[in-house]
Structure formats: C-alpha cells, structure tokens
Scaffold this motif. Structure first.
Motif, PDB file in Angstrom:
ATOM      1  N   GLU A  33       3.474 -14.138  -9.684  1.00  0.00           N
ATOM      2  CA  GLU A  33       2.735 -13.777 -10.770  1.00  0.00           C
ATOM      3  C   GLU A  33       1.680 -12.642 -10.434  1.00  0.00           C
ATOM      4  O   GLU A  33       1.024 -12.883  -9.408  1.00  0.00           O
ATOM      5  CB  GLU A  33       2.163 -14.948 -11.602  1.00  0.00           C
ATOM      6  N   ASN A  34       1.459 -11.652 -10.879  1.00  0.00           N
ATOM      7  CA  ASN A  34       0.468 -10.673 -10.949  1.00  0.00           C
ATOM      8  C   ASN A  34       0.527 -10.029  -9.720  1.00  0.00           C
ATOM      9  O   ASN A  34      -0.529  -9.706  -8.998  1.00  0.00           O
ATOM     10  CB  ASN A  34      -0.824 -11.124 -11.476  1.00  0.00           C
ATOM     11  N   SER A  35       1.583  -9.662  -8.982  1.00  0.00           N
ATOM     12  CA  SER A  35       1.666  -9.173  -7.793  1.00  0.00           C
ATOM     13  C   SER A  35       2.710  -7.966  -7.385  1.00  0.00           C
ATOM     14  O   SER A  35       2.292  -7.555  -6.185  1.00  0.00           O
ATOM     15  CB  SER A  35       2.452 -10.422  -6.547  1.00  0.00           C
ATOM     16  N   SER A  36       2.852  -7.335  -8.413  1.00  0.00           N
ATOM     17  CA  SER A  36       3.616  -6.080  -8.263  1.00  0.00           C
ATOM     18  C   SER A  36       2.895  -5.053  -7.646  1.00  0.00           C
ATOM     19  O   SER A  36       3.577  -4.105  -6.723  1.00  0.00           O
ATOM     20  CB  SER A  36       4.181  -5.666  -9.638  1.00  0.00           C
ATOM     21  N   LYS A  37       1.761  -4.983  -7.428  1.00  0.00           N
ATOM     22  CA  LYS A  37       0.941  -3.825  -7.000  1.00  0.00           C
ATOM     23  C   LYS A  37       1.135  -3.740  -5.683  1.00  0.00           C
ATOM     24  O   LYS A  37       0.355  -2.677  -4.622  1.00  0.00           O
ATOM     25  CB  LYS A  37      -0.493  -3.704  -7.665  1.00  0.00           C
ATOM     26  N   TYR A  38       1.063  -5.012  -4.958  1.00  0.00           N
ATOM     27  CA  TYR A  38       0.828  -5.221  -3.490  1.00  0.00           C
ATOM     28  C   TYR A  38       1.920  -4.697  -2.281  1.00  0.00           C
ATOM     29  O   TYR A  38       1.820  -4.854  -1.265  1.00  0.00           O
ATOM     30  CB  TYR A  38       0.388  -6.694  -3.260  1.00  0.00           C
ATOM     31  N   MET A  39       3.192  -4.250  -3.022  1.00  0.00           N
ATOM     32  CA  MET A  39       4.173  -3.966  -2.167  1.00  0.00           C
ATOM     33  C   MET A  39       4.973  -2.696  -2.899  1.00  0.00           C
ATOM     34  O   MET A  39       5.276  -3.087  -4.035  1.00  0.00           O
ATOM     35  CB  MET A  39       5.138  -5.062  -1.708  1.00  0.00           C
ATOM     36  N   SER A  40       5.215  -1.807  -2.289  1.00  0.00           N
ATOM     37  CA  SER A  40       6.027  -0.666  -2.805  1.00  0.00           C
ATOM     38  C   SER A  40       6.836  -0.021  -1.862  1.00  0.00           C
ATOM     39  O   SER A  40       6.704  -0.082  -0.760  1.00  0.00           O
ATOM     40  CB  SER A  40       5.468   0.247  -3.785  1.00  0.00           C
ATOM     41  N   TRP A  41       8.005   0.538  -2.284  1.00  0.00           N
ATOM     42  CA  TRP A  41       8.933   1.287  -1.286  1.00  0.00           C
ATOM     43  C   TRP A  41       9.516   2.200  -2.191  1.00  0.00           C
ATOM     44  O   TRP A  41      10.504   2.329  -2.809  1.00  0.00           O
ATOM     45  CB  TRP A  41       9.991   0.416  -0.889  1.00  0.00           C
ATOM     46  N   ASN A  42       8.852   3.742  -1.972  1.00  0.00           N
ATOM     47  CA  ASN A  42       9.055   4.688  -2.997  1.00  0.00           C
ATOM     48  C   ASN A  42       9.759   6.070  -2.278  1.00  0.00           C
ATOM     49  O   ASN A  42       9.252   6.331  -1.063  1.00  0.00           O
ATOM     50  CB  ASN A  42       7.983   5.258  -4.073  1.00  0.00           C
ATOM     51  N   LEU A  43      10.438   6.919  -2.863  1.00  0.00           N
ATOM     52  CA  LEU A  43      11.009   8.219  -2.498  1.00  0.00           C
ATOM     53  C   LEU A  43       9.922   9.272  -2.649  1.00  0.00           C
ATOM     54  O   LEU A  43       8.971   9.392  -3.680  1.00  0.00           O
ATOM     55  CB  LEU A  43      12.162   8.407  -3.326  1.00  0.00           C
ATOM     56  N   THR A  44       9.904  10.087  -1.484  1.00  0.00           N
ATOM     57  CA  THR A  44       8.620  11.142  -1.509  1.00  0.00           C
ATOM     58  C   THR A  44       9.748  12.313  -0.870  1.00  0.00           C
ATOM     59  O   THR A  44      10.854  12.062  -0.532  1.00  0.00           O
ATOM     60  CB  THR A  44       7.686  10.728  -0.572  1.00  0.00           C
ATOM     61  N   PRO A  45       9.250  13.546  -1.024  1.00  0.00           N
ATOM     62  CA  PRO A  45       9.939  14.534  -0.522  1.00  0.00           C
ATOM     63  C   PRO A  45      10.105  14.564   0.945  1.00  0.00           C
ATOM     64  O   PRO A  45      11.211  15.425   1.465  1.00  0.00           O
ATOM     65  CB  PRO A  45       8.710  15.662  -0.746  1.00  0.00           C
ATOM     66  N   TRP A  46       9.492  13.771   1.671  1.00  0.00           N
ATOM     67  CA  TRP A  46       9.603  13.823   3.239  1.00  0.00           C
ATOM     68  C   TRP A  46      10.616  12.466   3.389  1.00  0.00           C
ATOM     69  O   TRP A  46      11.201  12.479   4.704  1.00  0.00           O
ATOM     70  CB  TRP A  46       8.345  13.771   4.015  1.00  0.00           C
ATOM     71  N   GLY A  47      10.598  11.408   2.774  1.00  0.00           N
ATOM     72  CA  GLY A  47      11.502  10.295   3.109  1.00  0.00           C
ATOM     73  C   GLY A  47      10.950   9.105   2.218  1.00  0.00           C
ATOM     74  O   GLY A  47      10.453   9.301   0.989  1.00  0.00           O
ATOM     75  N   PHE A  48      11.056   7.994   2.619  1.00  0.00           N
ATOM     76  CA  PHE A  48      10.822   6.799   1.874  1.00  0.00           C
ATOM     77  C   PHE A  48       9.490   6.089   2.493  1.00  0.00           C
ATOM     78  O   PHE A  48       8.951   6.180   3.524  1.00  0.00           O
ATOM     79  CB  PHE A  48      11.907   5.656   2.104  1.00  0.00           C
ATOM     80  N   LYS A  49       8.466   5.952   1.561  1.00  0.00           N
ATOM     81  CA  LYS A  49       7.126   5.588   1.728  1.00  0.00           C
ATOM     82  C   LYS A  49       6.865   4.095   1.422  1.00  0.00           C
ATOM     83  O   LYS A  49       7.091   3.700   0.202  1.00  0.00           O
ATOM     84  CB  LYS A  49       6.079   6.409   1.242  1.00  0.00           C
ATOM     85  N   ILE A  50       6.309   3.427   2.432  1.00  0.00           N
ATOM     86  CA  ILE A  50       6.073   1.919   2.050  1.00  0.00           C
ATOM     87  C   ILE A  50       4.500   1.830   1.777  1.00  0.00           C
ATOM     88  O   ILE A  50       3.651   2.433   2.251  1.00  0.00           O
ATOM     89  CB  ILE A  50       6.432   0.920   3.245  1.00  0.00           C
ATOM     90  N   SER A  51       4.278   0.656   0.870  1.00  0.00           N
ATOM     91  CA  SER A  51       2.776   0.469   0.673  1.00  0.00           C
ATOM     92  C   SER A  51       2.732  -1.104   0.747  1.00  0.00           C
ATOM     93  O   SER A  51       3.680  -1.790   0.201  1.00  0.00           O
ATOM     94  CB  SER A  51       2.313   0.898  -0.769  1.00  0.00           C
ATOM     95  N   LEU A  52       2.041  -1.664   1.673  1.00  0.00           N
ATOM     96  CA  LEU A  52       1.936  -3.138   1.785  1.00  0.00           C
ATOM     97  C   LEU A  52       0.147  -3.500   1.770  1.00  0.00           C
ATOM     98  O   LEU A  52      -0.667  -2.959   2.202  1.00  0.00           O
ATOM     99  CB  LEU A  52       2.256  -3.487   3.111  1.00  0.00           C
ATOM    100  N   GLY A  53       0.128  -4.529   0.820  1.00  0.00           N
ATOM    101  CA  GLY A  53      -1.223  -4.883   0.575  1.00  0.00           C
ATOM    102  C   GLY A  53      -1.628  -6.160   1.435  1.00  0.00           C
ATOM    103  O   GLY A  53      -0.797  -6.770   2.093  1.00  0.00           O
ATOM    104  N   LYS A  54      -2.836  -6.079   1.931  1.00  0.00           N
ATOM    105  CA  LYS A  54      -3.230  -7.064   2.934  1.00  0.00           C
ATOM    106  C   LYS A  54      -3.188  -8.419   2.616  1.00  0.00           C
ATOM    107  O   LYS A  54      -3.154  -9.310   3.044  1.00  0.00           O
ATOM    108  CB  LYS A  54      -4.600  -6.664   3.669  1.00  0.00           C
ATOM    109  N   GLU A  55      -3.065  -8.522   0.846  1.00  0.00           N
ATOM    110  CA  GLU A  55      -3.030  -9.768   0.488  1.00  0.00           C
ATOM    111  C   GLU A  55      -1.705 -10.494   0.522  1.00  0.00           C
ATOM    112  O   GLU A  55      -1.596 -11.602   0.016  1.00  0.00           O
ATOM    113  CB  GLU A  55      -3.617  -9.635  -1.120  1.00  0.00           C
ATOM    114  N   ILE A  56      -0.660  -9.656   0.967  1.00  0.00           N
ATOM    115  CA  ILE A  56       0.775 -10.352   1.137  1.00  0.00           C
ATOM    116  C   ILE A  56       0.732 -11.698   1.743  1.00  0.00           C
ATOM    117  O   ILE A  56       1.311 -12.754   1.003  1.00  0.00           O
ATOM    118  CB  ILE A  56       1.624  -9.301   1.285  1.00  0.00           C
TER     119      ILE A  56
END
Length: 387
Positions: free
Chosen positions: A251-274
């Motif tokens: 619950e309420n955790s969707s903002k802490y990890m993402s994996w999205n397409l960018t013009p140069w490739g796939f970019k990861i985002s990792l929250g320290k809270e994971i």
C-alpha cells in the motif's frame, strides 16, 4: 497425477564477463568522460581527476562491492575497454549519454535472437507455447515469433509476451503458463516454455550520477534462461513442483520504484525506502503464502530454504533479519548474486536451477521463492524439489 512442474532448465551465459571491481572502475571513468563532455571539462585536467575521484568514492559508498558480487556478465564488449569511438552504445566522444533508444533496441533484438538460437537449435521439438519474458527490450516481431516462424512451428506453438514487469516477472509467467496447460480453451497444451532475455547492460547512462542510478549500475547484469512448465510430472528428475503462487501490492508504495522509457534507453528509479517497506510487509505476505499451501508460517520458516531475488545484498539481509532465517537457508540466493549479479527477471530462475543442480538440497526440499518489483509488488511461490 496432475501437477504444475518446472523442468528442462537451460541457461546461457552472456558473451563477456568481468570482475566487479573492474566494472566499477569502468563506470567511474565513463561517468567522468560524460561529465567532461557535457560541462566542457578539459580531459585529464585537475578538475577531471577530481570528479573521477569523487564518483569512484560514491560508487564505493553506495554501490554493490565485490564482497557481494564477484563477476557480472554483459552482452556488449564496451565494458572491456575505454576506446569510446569503438563502442557500440557508449560512444561518449559523440554523446555523453551514449546511443539513443533506437540503437539500443536494435542491439537488444540481435542479442535476444542469439539467445533463442541457443535455446532452440534446428533439431528442437516445438513446445506447445512460448512465453517470452523481458523488461529490457521489446521489438515486433519478437525473437520468439521469429524462432517459431523459422522452425515452421506455425500452428504448433502459441506465443505470449510477458514484458515490462521487472524482477518479479518469473512468478506471473508461471501463473500464465499454468493457465494455459489447464485451460479447456488450450487443447493438449502440455508444455509451455518460459524464456527470459534480460539485457540490462545496454541501458546504462553515464551522465546520470544520482545515487539510485549508481546503485543500479553496480548491481545489474545480463541473463538468459529457459525452462518448461507442464501439467504432468516429467519423466526425468529432478524437477520442481509448484505448490502455490501469490502476489500482492504494498500500500502507498508506487512512487518508490519505476522503470520507464526515455529517448536514450530505460531509466530506473529506486527509493531508499524499498528495503524497509519490503521488510515491514514480508510477514503478512508470507502468512498468506503459507495459507495457500495449508501450512503454518513457522513450518516454512523452519523447514524451507528461501530463493530470494537479490535486488541487492540489503534486500536479502533485511528479509533474513525480519524472518530470522539461517544463512544456510539463503545459500543459493547469495551464490547467484555473487556469481552473476542481478539479472532482473532471469535471476530467480537461475536460483531455481542452482537448487536443482545441487545435491545439497535433497528430495522433497521446500523452496519459498520471493521477488519484488514496481508497484511495489511482492510475488512469491512455494516449490518442492522432486528427485
């Protein structure tokens, strides 16, 4: 007797392999050259060397060290040298971010095609279905479709794509395959192959110096593995019997990890809270997983081994602490991280293969499998080794 069985594990090592310390040194140099190009810093000047020292120290502070990862595998030779004008992706003399997503996608296609060639030589018998799993590249037609077409499996093999789920994707892929082999709509579908092609190494961006990006760059490697899901016990042993599957969102955790397409490739985002979020929710998840196999949580904690996706050594350590597990229950998980790094969705199947191949795990060994990804999602399975 009907069941869901996992068998015929076959893995392919990436073409290139390098010690973790050397990879971290290469990454620090690539970051320094990218920074120099963007901010017009004179090469090998005092400012250049100061930045290199700073980024090296940052990798040592936040990255995964050689204590936990010995080597990682890559499908590109780029990581073996620093002649930027000879790079396939990291042509830092032209672009501080490396090649664009179109070029990286073409490389993924070539590498995935080679993996399917390895898994399905000309003499191969057609599976009833193939589920292609990846979160590091997608092209159409896919490598699975091209392989089925070239082998003339035009009506024999159904193709499904399980893309962009992240490191936990092996669990949903087994769920999909289980549906196929038991569905009345899938006549005589007794063998579904799951094929993972993960090429994380093409998505490094040396211009992003954020902590979560450095953590990811110090962890991920390429991984390729195939295995079969069937609804009858295989004639050859050992194999793994699937007793239960379970998935949940935190619950309420969707903002802490993402994996999205960018013009140069796939970019990861990792929250320290994971790691903390996972450890806080792991007891409830394990309780639900235990109920699904009519066992007490304590039975699994005391009698099972644990195949935990090593998103990093902290994930394993946090779960071990929360569940009070013994080191011996986590041997296979740590061994794969040490030998191969984090291969995204291909990691958990490599751990299963390690367990199947080792005589340290006898007949009827229970295996609790756990993996994590965007959502935040927790996915799990209870397996049993049959020898």
């Amino acid at each position: 007797m009907s069941c869901i069985a996992l068998s015929n594990f076959k893995s392919k090592k990436p073409k290139y392999e390098l010690e973790q310390d050397k990879i971290l040194q290469w990454l620090a140099l690539a970051h320094t050259f990218a920074e120099a190009k963007t901010n017009k810093i004179t090469l090998f000047s005092e400012k250049f060397h100061a930045f290199r020292q700073e980024i090296q120290e940052k990798f040592l502070h936040v990255g995964c060290s050689s204590e936990h990862i010995n080597k990682r595998g890559f499908s590109l030779p780029d990581y073996l040298h620093n002649n930027w004008h000879e790079m396939e992706v990291f042509c830092l003399h032209e672009s501080s971010q490396g090649e664009n997503i179109q070029k990286r996608s073409k490389l993924f296609e070539k590498i995935a095609d080679e993996a399917f060639d390895f898994f399905y030589p000309t003499s191969s018998n057609p599976p009833d279905g193939m589920i292609h799993v990846s979160c590091t590249g997608y092209v159409a037609p896919s490598s699975a479709q091209k392989k089925a077409s070239s082998h003339k499996w035009l009506n024999a093999t159904h193709i499904t794509h399980a893309y962009h789920m992240g490191c936990y994707a092996s669990i949903p892929a087994i769920r999909i395959a289980s549906g196929y082999v038991y569905s009345p709509l899938s006549k005589e579908k007794n063998r579904i192959d799951i094929i993972h092609t993960e090429v994380s190494s093409i998505h490094t961006n040396p211009l992003i110096h954020a902590t979560d990006e450095l953590v990811a760059q110090s962890l991920f490697s390429d991984g390729f593995i195939k295995y079969s899901v069937s609804n009858i016990p295989p004639t050859h042993k050992p194999y793994l019997q699937v007793l239960s599957l379970h998935e949940s969102l935190i619950e309420n955790s969707s903002k802490y990890m993402s994996w999205n397409l960018t013009p140069w490739g796939f970019k990861i985002s990792l929250g320290k809270e994971i790691p903390v979020l996972i450890s806080k929710n792991i007891h409830l998840f394990l309780s639900e997983l235990s109920k699904s196999v009519n066992k007490k949580t304590s039975d699994l904690l005391e009698n099972a081994i644990f195949a935990i996706h090593p998103g990093g050594p902290k994930i394993i350590a946090q779960i071990q602490k929360q569940l009070n597990l013994q080191d011996s229950q986590l041997t296979a998980s740590r061994a794969i991280l040490k030998k191969r790094g984090n291969m995204s969705s291909a990691t958990l199947p490599h751990i299963w293969q390690e367990i199947l191949d080792s005589s340290d795990y006898p007949d009827q060994t229970l295996i609790v499998s756990l993996a994590f990804g965007p959502g935040l999602s927790i996915c799990g399975a209870v397996l049993k080794k049959e020898c």
